[in-house]
Motif scaffolding. Structure first.
Motif, PDB file in Angstrom:
ATOM      1  N   ALA A 141       0.839  -1.210   0.000  1.00  0.00           N
ATOM      2  CA  ALA A 141       0.000   0.000   0.000  1.00  0.00           C
ATOM      3  C   ALA A 141       0.870   1.253   0.000  1.00  0.00           C
ATOM      4  O   ALA A 141       0.528   2.267  -0.619  1.00  0.00           O
ATOM      5  CB  ALA A 141      -0.934  -0.009   1.201  1.00  0.00           C
ATOM      6  N   THR A 144       2.072   1.684  -3.480  1.00  0.00           N
ATOM      7  CA  THR A 144       1.000   2.214  -4.325  1.00  0.00           C
ATOM      8  C   THR A 144       0.867   3.727  -4.124  1.00  0.00           C
ATOM      9  O   THR A 144       0.645   4.484  -5.080  1.00  0.00           O
ATOM     10  CB  THR A 144      -0.332   1.515  -4.014  1.00  0.00           C
ATOM     11  N   LYS A 145       1.040   4.166  -2.885  1.00  0.00           N
ATOM     12  CA  LYS A 145       1.011   5.607  -2.613  1.00  0.00           C
ATOM     13  C   LYS A 145       2.126   6.300  -3.394  1.00  0.00           C
ATOM     14  O   LYS A 145       1.897   7.346  -4.017  1.00  0.00           O
ATOM     15  CB  LYS A 145       1.177   5.854  -1.113  1.00  0.00           C
ATOM     16  N   GLU A 480       0.133   3.215   5.460  1.00  0.00           N
ATOM     17  CA  GLU A 480       0.221   3.780   4.111  1.00  0.00           C
ATOM     18  C   GLU A 480       0.140   5.295   4.081  1.00  0.00           C
ATOM     19  O   GLU A 480       0.408   5.912   3.047  1.00  0.00           O
ATOM     20  CB  GLU A 480      -0.866   3.182   3.214  1.00  0.00           C
TER      21      GLU A 480
END
Length: 539
Positions: A141, A144-145, A480
């Motif tokens: 996550a 992905t950020k 995240e």
């Protein structure tokens, strides 16, 4: 109390905390009727020590801001600029006399530059490749950020850069012979590279912008202890150069951007022994990299991420030769030891496991054609901009005046004698390599044949590897959104971390495949994100 923190008291907790966490998981997995384990208090590691116990009445001054940033490196500066841009008051504490700027490449996806050049990738494909490369130990996550926010973060960073501070996208366009789909180690062009001076100027502009917006920097001021009241981080105690203490109240939150622990010998040995191996038994080179941010956070209830901790220690094969190419590599015993088709960090992982922690790269006079058929990563040759004439002149000098670091000779026997290798064994290794090439298959290590160039045409050349061990890319457990988590994996209110103070990004190694320059890319991207979050008082 001395203002200098003992490095012994800095170095012991994450291993025990990580072990305790693993033990707890194991206990939960037992049958319900299993007898409960006896509770015991884990030994406090030497490097961790205990909080100094500073109190308000010990402080000569109290200051207050919406946002307190600890550490004025590229990540902390980004946090200060973003927070002050949003209208928050900001105080930055920095142990050194000025800001700290290292490197020169910003790793990102989907910036305006990427779009202009057509270098666009499937973000989740890139994230998945990163997670695979890291043995699925990282926080997907969090990656992905980075994939979603790093492009806009670079555009924001670049928007105030002076025109003379030019930059380019590394290895773009890809060489004609390069096809990412066939690569053993895929490579996505993430690295936007500045000149060394240009990078310093660009980050100095970020600092200047934050000051213009009202951010206040307290240099020669070392954060000593986080202040935690009713479970919430409300500020930090710090020590000035004269030894006096100050209290800095953070109304909205504290951002830790304090860097890594590579200068802390006990911490390195306890938490990242491979870095110690890579350096040949030395600490890093940055005196502020003593892990003090991690220590303060753990005192406040945080956790260090479990091992293996990754380190940035690239072995640059052939820096004075043909750079990071897939040509033959021998160890000091004269034997080939790996599939050479790999990046600089992967070279390190194998080289430091060889005799003397040394690799010897060998090639012949047909090197120019070879350079057009290589992979791409840090310090790999990029033929469209390579000065072939200058390289040849360098090799000619190596024949005239050979050394143990770069040598040329008309026979392999002479070459290997200069390089200090057992001649008979090294010559046999070359003969075996050539035999595999002519047989059409690398039966020893499986290297692809279009990168198996025989070593048959004199002059022959060789160079030694150079290992650049710089820092450790491991830190506190965060979620995240970069909130620092406690032992129950719950956010510690009003505490964030970024840069090498934050974990979750790397585990097996610091990668230069499938992406490059993500240490600075995540540092600036996440610093900016935290600055905006704290300014908005957004938990």
């Amino acid at each position: 109390m001395s203002k200098d923190i003992s490095r012994r008291t800095f170095l012991k907790g994450a291993a025990a905390l990580g072990a305790a966490a693993a033990l707890n998981i194991g206990i939960k997995a037992q049958a319900e009727d299993a007898p409960p384990a006896e509770e015991s208090t884990p030994e406090v590691p030497d490097w961790l020590g205990t909080a100094p116990g500073i109190t308000d009445d010990m402080c000569a001054e109290t200051m207050e801001a919406d946002v307190v940033v600890i550490g004025a490196g590229v990540s902390g500066i980004a946090a200060a600029r973003a927070a002050s841009e949003a209208g928050a008051s900001v105080i930055v504490l920095e142990r050194m006399e000025t800001i700290t700027i290292r490197g020169q490449v910003f790793g990102c996806l989907d910036s305006k530059l990427h779009k202009e050049l057509g270098a666009e990738y499937d973000k989740q494909e890139v994230v998945n490749e990163i997670c695979v490369a890291q043995g699925n130990r990282v926080n997907g996550a969090l990656w992905t950020k980075w994939a979603n926010e790093s492009g806009p973060a670079f555009d924001w960073f670049e928007s105030i850069v002076d025109e003379e501070d030019t930059y380019f996208l590394e290895y773009w366009p890809n060489p004609e012979a390069y096809d990412n789909s066939t690569e053993l180690r895929k490579q996505y062009c993430t690295g936007i590279e500045f000149t060394a001076d240009g990078w310093i100027h660009a980050n100095t502009r970020q600092y200047e912008k934050s000051v213009e917006q009202g951010a206040q920097y307290l240099f020669s001021t070392m954060a000593m202890e986080l202040i935690k009241e009713d479970g919430v981080i409300t500020g930090v105690y710090a020590q000035r150069e004269d030894g006096s203490y100050i209290k800095v109240v953070a109304k909205n939150g504290v951002c830790l951007t304090t860097g890594d622990y590579s200068y802390n010998e006990e911490m390195v040995k306890a938490l990242c022994p491979e870095f110690w191996l890579a350096t040949g038994g030395k600490v890093g080179t940055v005196p502020t990299s003593i892990g003090y941010g991690s220590r303060m956070a753990i005192w406040a209830g945080a956790m260090m991420e479990p091992g293996p901790h990754a380190h940035m220690s690239h072995s640059f094969m052939g820096m004075m030769g043909v750079k990071n190419t897939a040509t033959l590599n021998l160890n000091l015993k004269g034997k080939r030891y790996m599939n050479e088709d790999c990046d600089g960090q992967s070279f390190t992982n194998q080289v430091i496991r060889q005799p003397g922690h040394v690799g010897i790269q060998v090639w012949d006079n047909n090197w120019q054609d070879m350079l057009w058929h290589q992979g791409i990563s840090h310090v790999a040759p990029y033929p469209p901009t390579t000065d072939f004439e200058a390289m040849q002149a360098n090799f000619d000098k190596a024949v005239e005046s050979p050394s143990a670091f770069l040598a040329g000779a008309n026979t392999l026997e002479e070459l290997f004698e200069i390089m200090g290798l057992p001649v008979e064994t090294a010559v046999a290794s070359v003969e075996r390599y050539n035999e595999l090439y002519h047989g059409g298959k690398d039966l020893d290590f499986g290297k692809r044949m279009d990168r198996m160039y025989p070593i048959e045409t004199p002059p022959f050349y060789a160079t030694r590897s150079m290992t650049a061990a710089s820092l450790i890319t491991a830190g506190l457990v965060v979620d995240e959104e970069l909130h620092v988590l406690d032992e129950n994996f719950e956010p510690i209110p009003h505490l964030w971390a970024a840069g090498n103070a934050a974990g979750g990004r790397y585990a097996a190694e610091y990668p230069v495949s499938p992406v490059v320059a993500t240490s600075h890319g995540t540092a600036i991207t996440f610093g900016r994100s935290i600055g905006k979050q704290i300014a908005a008082d957004d938990e």
